[in-house]
Design a protein around this motif. Structure first.
Motif, short mmCIF file in Angstrom:
data_model
loop_
_atom_site.label_atom_id
_atom_site.label_comp_id
_atom_site.label_asym_id
_atom_site.label_seq_id
_atom_site.Cartn_x
_atom_site.Cartn_y
_atom_site.Cartn_z
N ASN A 161 -3.33 -7.90 -9.16
CA ASN A 161 -2.34 -7.39 -8.20
C ASN A 161 -2.29 -5.86 -8.25
N ASN B 26 -3.60 -3.43 -5.28
CA ASN B 26 -2.73 -2.44 -4.63
C ASN B 26 -3.36 -1.05 -4.69
N ASP C 140 -3.99 5.49 -9.91
CA ASP C 140 -4.81 5.77 -8.72
C ASP C 140 -4.52 7.17 -8.18
N TYR D 120 10.08 -5.81 -0.81
CA TYR D 120 10.16 -4.37 -0.60
C TYR D 120 8.78 -3.78 -0.36
N ARG D 121 8.67 -3.01 0.70
CA ARG D 121 7.45 -2.26 0.97
C ARG D 121 7.86 -0.86 1.37
N THR D 122 7.16 0.14 0.90
CA THR D 122 7.55 1.51 1.25
C THR D 122 7.25 1.76 2.72
N SER E 13 3.65 1.89 3.62
CA SER E 13 2.87 0.66 3.61
C SER E 13 3.32 -0.28 4.73
N GLY F 79 5.04 -7.83 0.17
CA GLY F 79 5.97 -7.19 -0.75
C GLY F 79 6.44 -8.13 -1.84
N ILE F 80 5.63 -9.11 -2.18
CA ILE F 80 6.02 -10.09 -3.19
C ILE F 80 5.18 -9.96 -4.47
N GLY F 81 3.98 -9.37 -4.33
CA GLY F 81 3.05 -9.30 -5.45
C GLY F 81 3.63 -8.69 -6.71
N PHE G 56 0.80 2.36 -12.57
CA PHE G 56 1.54 1.15 -12.91
C PHE G 56 1.19 0.79 -14.36
P1 ADP Z 1 2.37 -5.68 -1.03
O1 ADP Z 1 1.88 -7.06 -0.79
O2 ADP Z 1 3.13 -5.10 0.12
O3 ADP Z 1 1.34 -4.76 -1.58
P2 ADP Z 1 3.61 -5.50 -3.64
O4 ADP Z 1 4.81 -6.21 -4.18
O5 ADP Z 1 2.33 -5.68 -4.38
O6 ADP Z 1 3.50 -5.95 -2.13
O7 ADP Z 1 3.94 -3.96 -3.54
C1 ADP Z 1 5.18 -3.56 -2.98
C2 ADP Z 1 5.09 -2.19 -2.35
O8 ADP Z 1 4.91 -1.21 -3.35
C3 ADP Z 1 3.89 -2.01 -1.43
O9 ADP Z 1 4.14 -2.51 -0.15
C4 ADP Z 1 3.73 -0.51 -1.43
O10 ADP Z 1 4.68 0.08 -0.57
C5 ADP Z 1 4.13 -0.14 -2.86
N1 ADP Z 1 2.94 0.03 -3.73
C6 ADP Z 1 2.44 -0.88 -4.61
N2 ADP Z 1 1.36 -0.39 -5.26
C7 ADP Z 1 1.18 0.86 -4.78
C8 ADP Z 1 0.23 1.90 -5.07
N3 ADP Z 1 -0.75 1.74 -5.97
N4 ADP Z 1 0.36 3.08 -4.38
C9 ADP Z 1 1.35 3.25 -3.48
N5 ADP Z 1 2.26 2.32 -3.17
C10 ADP Z 1 2.19 1.14 -3.81
#
Ligand code: ADP
Length: 216
Positions: free
Chosen positions: A114, A118, A146, A164-166, A169, A178-180, A208
């Motif tokens: 995951n 990402n 990254d 939650y997604r920024t 994204s 936004g579940i991973g 992370f």
């Molecule tokens: P998604 O399926 O949207 O990637 P995640 O739960 O894995 O869901 O991540 C949630 C949100 O966190 C993403 O939508 C993104 O906005 C932000 N995010 C996760 N990993 C990164 C990363 N490496 N760089 C920037 N933003 C990230």
């Protein structure tokens, strides 16, 4: 939850009604759009099922002794093609002489998958991703760094929350539900560990990290 499911459902219904009313033409583009929305629904349903299992604790961990280097090498191998296709560098850094850890290997691979997935998604071509593991007192510290789009200080506290997604994204057509990260956090917790993220801000990359205790 209902909101997340309703959006693609409404879209599919809209397309179908448009077709039935003759407002939309039955061209490949319309079918492609319906297909995209249904894929999204399917992903969402699968993710939700997994999330509810993981969060209710209705899953069992199958613990085995694992070499940390083995985890990182597996991930590097699994992602090699995708990183090459996007012209991204993927490196691993493993501290020498690390002890084996007692973990559910598949679940920790899932967490790393995951995080690296990402990093792949949120890092523009030409960038670099590094996966590291080293010992920190009674724990092993895993990190994925990254050079990607980064995360603002305001959004950082929310990214492990479900759905939650920024902004950045969400603006993308592709992208997950936004579940991973919510699932990753539950899996790390099930190993008595913790997971968090840091970033110097938008455009400045992200790291992370998660800790897994070393037994004995
Ligand atoms: P998604 O399926 O949207 O990637 P995640 O739960 O894995 O869901 O991540 C949630 C949100 O966190 C993403 O939508 C993104 O906005 C932000 N995010 C996760 N990993 C990164 C990363 N490496 N760089 C920037 N933003 C990230």
């Amino acid at each position: 939850v209902t909101h997340e499911l309703r959006t693609p459902l409404t879209a599919v219904k809209g397309y179908l009604e448009g077709l039935m009313d003759g407002v939309l033409t039955a061209d490949p583009e319309t079918f492609q759009q319906i297909h995209t929305e249904i894929n999204r629904l399917q992903r969402l349903v699968n993710d939700l099922q997994e999330l509810s299992q993981v969060e209710s604790g209705a899953f069992q961990l199958a613990f085995t002794e694992v070499m940390p280097s083995n985890l990182l090498e597996t991930i590097q191998r699994n992602f090699a093609n995708q990183f090459e296709e996007k012209n991204l560098q993927l490196d691993i850094e493993v501290e020498p002489n690390l002890p084996q850890i007692l973990i559910d290997k598949d679940r920790i691979i899932q967490v790393l998958t995951n995080l690296v997935g990402n990093a792949l998604q949120y890092t523009p071509s030409g960038g670099r991703v590094v996966i590291k593991v080293h010992r920190e007192n009674a724990n092993l510290l895993f990190s994925v760094t990254d050079t990607g789009i980064g995360i603002s200080a305001e959004q950082l506290p929310n990214i492990f929350n479900r759905f939650y997604r920024t902004d950045k994204s969400r603006a993308r057509a592709s992208g997950g539900s936004g579940i991973g990260l919510t699932i990753a956090r539950a899996l790390v917790k099930a190993h008595q560990g913790r997971i968090w993220a840091t970033s110097d801000g938008e455009g400045k990359g992200s790291t992370f990290s998660f800790l897994i205790p070393v037994q004995k």
